[in-house]
Structure formats: C-alpha cells, structure tokens
Scaffold this motif. Sequence first.
Motif, PDB file in Angstrom:
ATOM      1  N   ARG A  78       0.835  -1.207   0.000  1.00 37.71           N
ATOM      2  CA  ARG A  78       0.000   0.000   0.000  1.00 37.71           C
ATOM      3  C   ARG A  78       0.872   1.260   0.000  1.00 37.71           C
ATOM      4  N   LYS A  79       2.006   1.175   0.696  1.00 34.23           N
ATOM      5  CA  LYS A  79       2.890   2.329   0.805  1.00 34.23           C
ATOM      6  C   LYS A  79       3.815   2.457  -0.405  1.00 34.23           C
ATOM      7  N   ASN A  80       4.344   1.348  -0.923  1.00 32.49           N
ATOM      8  CA  ASN A  80       5.408   1.399  -1.926  1.00 32.49           C
ATOM      9  C   ASN A  80       5.064   0.797  -3.281  1.00 32.49           C
ATOM     10  N   GLY A  81       3.935   0.153  -3.415  1.00 33.44           N
ATOM     11  CA  GLY A  81       3.631  -0.588  -4.636  1.00 33.44           C
ATOM     12  C   GLY A  81       3.021   0.257  -5.738  1.00 33.44           C
ATOM     13  N   THR A  82       3.032  -0.320  -6.933  1.00 32.71           N
ATOM     14  CA  THR A  82       2.367   0.300  -8.077  1.00 32.71           C
ATOM     15  C   THR A  82       0.860   0.048  -7.946  1.00 32.71           C
ATOM     16  N   LYS A  86      -0.869  -3.122  -6.016  1.00 28.85           N
ATOM     17  CA  LYS A  86      -1.838  -2.919  -4.936  1.00 28.85           C
ATOM     18  C   LYS A  86      -3.114  -3.702  -5.203  1.00 28.85           C
ATOM     19  N   GLN A  87      -3.551  -3.691  -6.456  1.00 24.79           N
ATOM     20  CA  GLN A  87      -4.764  -4.418  -6.822  1.00 24.79           C
ATOM     21  C   GLN A  87      -4.556  -5.926  -6.671  1.00 24.79           C
ATOM     22  N   ALA A  88      -3.398  -6.447  -7.074  1.00 24.70           N
ATOM     23  CA  ALA A  88      -3.119  -7.880  -6.973  1.00 24.70           C
ATOM     24  C   ALA A  88      -2.964  -8.315  -5.515  1.00 24.70           C
ATOM     25  N   VAL A  89      -2.261  -7.518  -4.721  1.00 28.44           N
ATOM     26  CA  VAL A  89      -2.000  -7.881  -3.324  1.00 28.44           C
ATOM     27  C   VAL A  89      -3.267  -7.803  -2.479  1.00 28.44           C
ATOM     28  N   LYS A 127       2.343 -13.071 -10.646  1.00 28.28           N
ATOM     29  CA  LYS A 127       3.664 -12.522 -10.958  1.00 28.28           C
ATOM     30  C   LYS A 127       3.840 -11.148 -10.313  1.00 28.28           C
ATOM     31  N   LEU A 128       2.769 -10.355 -10.300  1.00 31.11           N
ATOM     32  CA  LEU A 128       2.838  -9.054  -9.635  1.00 31.11           C
ATOM     33  C   LEU A 128       3.027  -9.221  -8.132  1.00 31.11           C
ATOM     34  N   ILE A 129       2.347 -10.211  -7.550  1.00 28.07           N
ATOM     35  CA  ILE A 129       2.487 -10.477  -6.118  1.00 28.07           C
ATOM     36  C   ILE A 129       3.916 -10.916  -5.803  1.00 28.07           C
ATOM     37  N   ALA A 130       4.466 -11.808  -6.625  1.00 29.76           N
ATOM     38  CA  ALA A 130       5.839 -12.279  -6.414  1.00 29.76           C
ATOM     39  C   ALA A 130       6.827 -11.116  -6.541  1.00 29.76           C
ATOM     40  N   SER A 131       6.598 -10.225  -7.495  1.00 34.11           N
ATOM     41  CA  SER A 131       7.466  -9.063  -7.678  1.00 34.11           C
ATOM     42  C   SER A 131       7.388  -8.118  -6.479  1.00 34.11           C
ATOM     43  N   ALA A 132       6.193  -7.879  -5.986  1.00 39.19           N
ATOM     44  CA  ALA A 132       6.022  -7.018  -4.819  1.00 39.19           C
ATOM     45  C   ALA A 132       6.662  -7.654  -3.590  1.00 39.19           C
ATOM     46  N   PHE A 133       6.570  -8.994  -3.478  1.00 43.25           N
ATOM     47  CA  PHE A 133       7.191  -9.691  -2.360  1.00 43.25           C
ATOM     48  C   PHE A 133       8.709  -9.509  -2.411  1.00 43.25           C
ATOM     49  N   ALA A 134       9.293  -9.568  -3.618  1.00 46.60           N
ATOM     50  CA  ALA A 134      10.732  -9.385  -3.775  1.00 46.60           C
ATOM     51  C   ALA A 134      11.162  -7.976  -3.368  1.00 46.60           C
TER      52      ALA A 134
END
Length: 159
Positions: A78-82, A86-89, A127-134
């Motif tokens: 929520r703070k740092n994502g695109t 945010k929508q995927a997470v 893939k977006l979730i995995a990228s945000a996790f990284a």
Amino acid sequence: MGMKSKIVLGAVVGVVVIGAVSANSGDADGGSTDKGSSASARQQPGGAEPAGDKAGGKSVDKGAEKASQAEQFKAFVRKNGTPQEKQAVAHVTKVQGAEEQNDILDAADVYTDFTGGIMGEGAGPAKLIASAFADWKQSENGLVTVYDAEGELLGNGNF
C-alpha cells in the motif's frame, strides 16, 4: 509431469543443502558465539531495519511486528507498490515463511483468494504479487510461491 519433476528435484536439492549447512554448523563450536548472534540478527523481520529502530526509537514498527505477515506485506505494498501491485495484493489472504530467513534456502508461501490454478484468473496477478514480495523481502537465495484459494500453484519468483 514436468512441474512435479521440478518440485521433487527442488525438494531433493533443498534437503542436501540443509544437510550440508547443519553438518558445517556443528563443526565450528569454537567460533559459534559470533556466528550465532549474526545469524539471529539476520532472522529478525526486515533484516537491517531493527538497527534503525534502536537509533530512532520508533514504536510504530513494533506494532507492525505484531501484525500478521500478510498484513505487513499488504501495508508495505500500500505504501510502496504500483497501482497494479496494490490491486493484486488485495487478494492475498495469508503469507508464510517470510520472517524466517537465513540467505541459504529461503522459501515463502503467499496464499490468495484466486481460483482456477495456473490457468485461471490469478496467473497474471501472481507474478505481480511475487514481484512485490521481492521488493518487500530480500534474500540471497529466496523463492516465493503464490497459491490460489484451493492451494494450487499460481506462480513463483525469486526474492
């Protein structure tokens, strides 16, 4: 069949690596005090962030540590994502294994409310979730796996 073979091969490699690490850690009893303290410092949530907390004395991060791993992950995005991340997470329901890291063989699991497995609607957002996790967690050798609501694999990525 190929995916099952990769999973089995990954499990075998993991067992070998864990066995090698545990065998090596038992040999160095003389210097284990320093190594143990640095290993426990790396296992704390957020890696180097706790050192910054001591200097700053902020109690905000202590409240975040009490939250579940999924809530911590969602707050980070929520703070740092695109907007797409945010929508995927928003579909994440549970995160496991994010706090226990040793930079040798780190594995984290992210569960979502998507359905349909790898061919369903959640394959792209996985893939977006995995990228945000990284972006949230860093490891020398980490693997994050994203699952749907029924526990079927949606995707994975390195972190």
